[in-house]
Every structure is written in structure tokens, then in C-alpha cells.
Design an enzyme around this catalytic site. Structure first.
Site, PDB file in Angstrom:
ATOM      1  N   GLY A 102      -2.951  61.158  13.128  1.00  0.00           N
ATOM      2  CA  GLY A 102      -2.861  60.382  11.894  1.00  0.00           C
ATOM      3  C   GLY A 102      -2.567  61.299  10.719  1.00  0.00           C
ATOM      4  O   GLY A 102      -2.830  62.503  10.777  1.00  0.00           O
TER       5      GLY A 102
ATOM      6  N   GLY B 128      -4.550  60.973  16.797  1.00  0.00           N
ATOM      7  CA  GLY B 128      -4.008  59.610  16.778  1.00  0.00           C
ATOM      8  C   GLY B 128      -2.931  59.363  17.821  1.00  0.00           C
ATOM      9  O   GLY B 128      -2.758  58.239  18.297  1.00  0.00           O
TER      10      GLY B 128
ATOM     11  N   GLU C 283     -10.434  67.812  16.494  1.00  0.00           N
ATOM     12  CA  GLU C 283     -11.071  67.303  15.269  1.00  0.00           C
ATOM     13  C   GLU C 283     -12.294  68.075  14.791  1.00  0.00           C
ATOM     14  O   GLU C 283     -12.591  68.068  13.587  1.00  0.00           O
ATOM     15  CB  GLU C 283     -11.451  65.820  15.461  1.00  0.00           C
ATOM     16  CG  GLU C 283     -10.269  64.871  15.486  1.00  0.00           C
ATOM     17  CD  GLU C 283      -9.580  64.793  16.850  1.00  0.00           C
ATOM     18  OE1 GLU C 283      -8.589  64.048  16.959  1.00  0.00           O
ATOM     19  OE2 GLU C 283     -10.017  65.470  17.802  1.00  0.00           O
TER      20      GLU C 283
ATOM     21  N   ASP D 253     -11.890  61.020  17.670  1.00  0.00           N
ATOM     22  CA  ASP D 253     -11.992  59.562  17.522  1.00  0.00           C
ATOM     23  C   ASP D 253     -10.920  58.846  18.353  1.00  0.00           C
ATOM     24  O   ASP D 253     -10.596  59.284  19.445  1.00  0.00           O
ATOM     25  CB  ASP D 253     -11.943  59.183  16.034  1.00  0.00           C
ATOM     26  CG  ASP D 253     -10.630  59.533  15.354  1.00  0.00           C
ATOM     27  OD1 ASP D 253      -9.906  60.412  15.848  1.00  0.00           O
ATOM     28  OD2 ASP D 253     -10.317  58.928  14.302  1.00  0.00           O
TER      29      ASP D 253
END
Length: 386
Positions: free
Chosen positions: A98, A146, A169, A177
Site C-alpha cells: 500500500g 498489500g 512491516e 496485516d
């Protein structure tokens, strides 16, 4: 004009520039054709999604997420669409994740973008996981964050020798995530816990051997594979699987090499089976091998808060459904946006690029159970619901 006045003017100008950049991004996110960042085409029997920001490693924007979700739902209902293919433009990346720099900048400028971005991204991850049509992700090049969420929950994931997988991350004050709490603890042994805490990178056929990809294909055959899939007439899931299996069987690159972590799996399983990050660190110290000490060095650079969140996320996620995991991860994402480490990680790695984040707290001992519990707390009516 004194030096202080010059600095004041410069900081005002920079703040103005930053706000303008964010407003521009938000305008673009509302615009349906934002520079063709994603191509959505019906070809043969398939709906084809092409992430089309090759110069930016096909990083995901809110606009792209919205377009993909909307089209995915239409193709699911279309009797003439028999499969969905997703790929990245260019040779470097499927999708590097992302556009987190924009999210961090927006939060600092008090633009309320993060709740919307994460809610819609995780909703798309769930749509991929529950897609009623066979879903084929061609993960060629960098596939991180992402980009993993857009691929790993789908039925078929085809890696090439140029695939580079990671969930990095913890190095930016976040956590793995996009459903990482679901798929990572389900990998062999404690491999997923190791990948989540260290951000270790897997390349090529190892992405298949780890269980992240379902098939491996030599990159020079990728275009041909896509053509063969598009040429199928009203294919069943079995027809699609058969084509993928044929290409997989014929692929020769690194066919005889063993999994790069094979020799370390016993160490990974024993060291990363502990219930606390502190115990994992102690296990690595006790092991004392060069591999264990290398991982120790990596873990010591990560955000202490992120490490503790991540371990609990995976432990809890191991017995949850994908939807339950995404609800949990939405809570975590919003807590991270309110905190210090995510914005500091983005600054250190993506903005100033000094690679020296100053984590707060800086020590695992200072991350209390209360801090941790607050990250996992329900958001009540603001929770992500499916």
C-alpha cells in the site's frame, strides 16, 4: 531577514506543499480514471486486473482498491466471466504494498484517510479470499505487504524466479496485516512467525516451497500461460488447475535446489515456538549459530511494539477465520496510526531514508501488557464488519 524567519518561512512552505500533495492524492482517489493506475479488462473467458504503476512498483492507492473491488464483484456475478487474473505491469513488481507514505502524511496533516484506506483494503482482501470465481495471481517481481493481500488469499498464486516475497512491516512500526494473521501461522512449523518478525525475504521457487505460492512458472513462459488461460472455453476450476499444473511441471529453474531455509527449519521451529518475543530472543542467543545471531541482529532493529503486536496477532490468528483476523487487524491498524512508531518508521525508511528510526518505547521491557491490550481493543461501532 534573520535565519529564524527563513526557517519559519521554509517550514510553512513545506507544510503547504505537503498538504497540497495530500489533497491532490485524495482528489485522485475520488477520480474514477486516476491516470489508469489499474486496468480492468475482459479478455476471452477472464476478467484481467493489471496494477499499472510500474514506476512506483505498482503500490496500491485508495482509488485502485475501490476500482478493483467494484469490478471483482461485477465479474463474480457475470456468467461469461469464468476466472479472474491479477498481475502487475512492468518487470520489477507485482505490487510492493500500500502507498503507506501517503497514508502517514495524511494522518500528520489531520486528513482522516487511514480509517478509510485500511477498511477498504481489508474488505478487498476478504473479497479475494471469498471470491466465487477461480482467482489467479501472477506474482512476478516484488510482492510485499498489500501485494500479498491481493494474491495470497486467492485460489491460485503463480510465482516466477523473479518473485521477491516479504512482509517487512515490523521495520516500519506496523505489523504484517492484509490477513497476515491468517496465512502466516498456517505455514509449515513456525516459518510464518519467523517471516513475520524478521521480514525475511523469500525469492523465486522458495515462495512456492514455503507454501505462499501454489505454482511456480519460469518467467519467460508467463505470457504464454496467460494466453492459454484466456483461450479456455467455459473452464471449470479443474481445467484451470490443470493448465497451471502443466506449466509448473515443465518449469526447470531451480528445480533441483532445496528450500533455502530447509537447513534452518529445526532452529526456526524451536526458537520461534516461544510465547513471548523476549523468549524468542533468548532462544536465538542460546542457539548461538551464525543463522540465529543474524536473525537476532535483525529483530533488534525492529519496533519493539510491532514485534509484540505481531507475535500476539499470529497466535490469535491461528484459530480465527480470515474475516475475524481482518477485523482484529483493522483494530491494530487504527491503534498504530494513533501511535508513534508507524510514522517514525515511514520517516526513517521512506522519507528521510536515514534508516535510523527512533522507536518509542525503544525497549521490549517498556511495551506493557496494557499497551498491547489497547491495540487489540474493539472499536465498537467503528469495527470492521463483514
Amino acid at each position: 531577514m534573520g535565519q529564524r524567519e527563513v526557517w519559519r518561512l521554509m517550514s510553512r512552505f513545506n507544510a503547504f506543499k505537503r498538504t497540497n500533495t495530500i489533497l491532490h492524492h485524495l482528489r485522485m482517489s475520488k477520480h474514477t480514471d486516476a491516470a489508469e493506475d489499474v486496468l480492468l479488462e475482459k479478455k476471452g473467458c477472464a476478467g484481467v486486473i493489471t496494477l499499472n504503476r510500474p514506476k512506483l512498483l505498482n503500490t496500491l492507492t485508495l482509488n485502485m482498491i475501490r476500482q478493483i473491488y467494484s469490478q471483482l464483484k461485477k465479474w463474480e456475478q457475470d456468467p461469461e466471466t469464468f476466472l479472474i487474473i491479477i498481475k502487475g505491469a512492468g518487470e520489477k513488481a507485482f505490487c510492493a504494498g500500500g502507498d503507506i507514505r501517503v497514508i502517514s502524511e495524511a494522518e500528520k496533516a489531520k486528513q482522516n484517510m487511514a480509517p478509510v484506506f485500511f477498511r477498504e483494503e481489508y474488505t478487498l482482501n476478504n473479497a479475494v479470499g471469498s471470491c466465487q470465481k477461480p482467482y489467479v495471481a501472477l506474482i512476478h517481481g516484488i510482492t510485499m505487504g498489500g501485494g500479498v493481500g491481493l494474491s495470497v488469499h486467492g485460489q491460485f498464486r503463480v510465482a516466477t524466479e523473479k518473485c521477491l516475497f516479504a512482509m517487512p512491516e515490523t521495520a516500519i512500526g506496523l505489523f504484517p496485516d492484509v490477513g497476515g494473521g491468517y496465512f502466516l501461522p498456517r505455514l509449515q512449523g513456525k516459518l510464518g512467525y519467523f517471516l513475520a518478525l524478521t521480514g525475511f525475504r523469500l525469492k523465486g521457487r522458495d515462495v512456492y516451497r514455503a507454501g505462499i505460492a501454489t505454482h511456480f512458472v519460469d518467467s519467460e513462459k508467463l505470457a504464454m500461460l496467460e494466453e492459454d488461460l484466456l483461450a479456455l472455453k467455459s473452464p471449470s476450476k479443474e481445467n484451470i488447475a490443470s493448465v497451471l499444473e502443466n506449466y509448473h511441471t515443465e518449469s526447470k529453474i531451480d528445480q533441483d535446489k532445496s528450500f533455502m531455509l530447509e537447513e534452518h527449519m529445526d532452529k526456526i521451529n524451536s526458537c520461534f515456538s516461544a510465547n513471548t518475543v523476549e523468549e524468542i530472543i533468548e532462544n536465538l542467543k542460546q542457539d548461538g549459530s551464525s543463522f540465529a545471531l543474524e536473525q537476532l541482529k535483525v529483530i533488534n532493529k525492529m519496533s519493539p511494539t510491532s514485534l509484540k503486536i505481531t507475535l500476539r496477532q499470529l497466535m490469535e490468528g491461528s484459530s480465527k477465520t480470515l474475516q475475524e483476523v481482518l477485523t482484529m487487524e483493522y483494530r491494530l491498524s487504527q491503534a498504530c496510526m494513533r501511535g508513534h512508531d508507524f510514522h517514525e518508521g515511514v520517516r526513517a525508511l521512506l522519507i528521510d531514508k536515514d534508516q535510523s528510526p527512533k522507536w518509542k518505547p525503544a525497549d521490549l521491557k517498556e511495551v506493557t501488557d496494557e499497551d498491547l491490550n489497547n491495540h487489540f481493543k474493539s472499536l465498537g461501532s467503528n469495527d470492521l464488519k463483514f
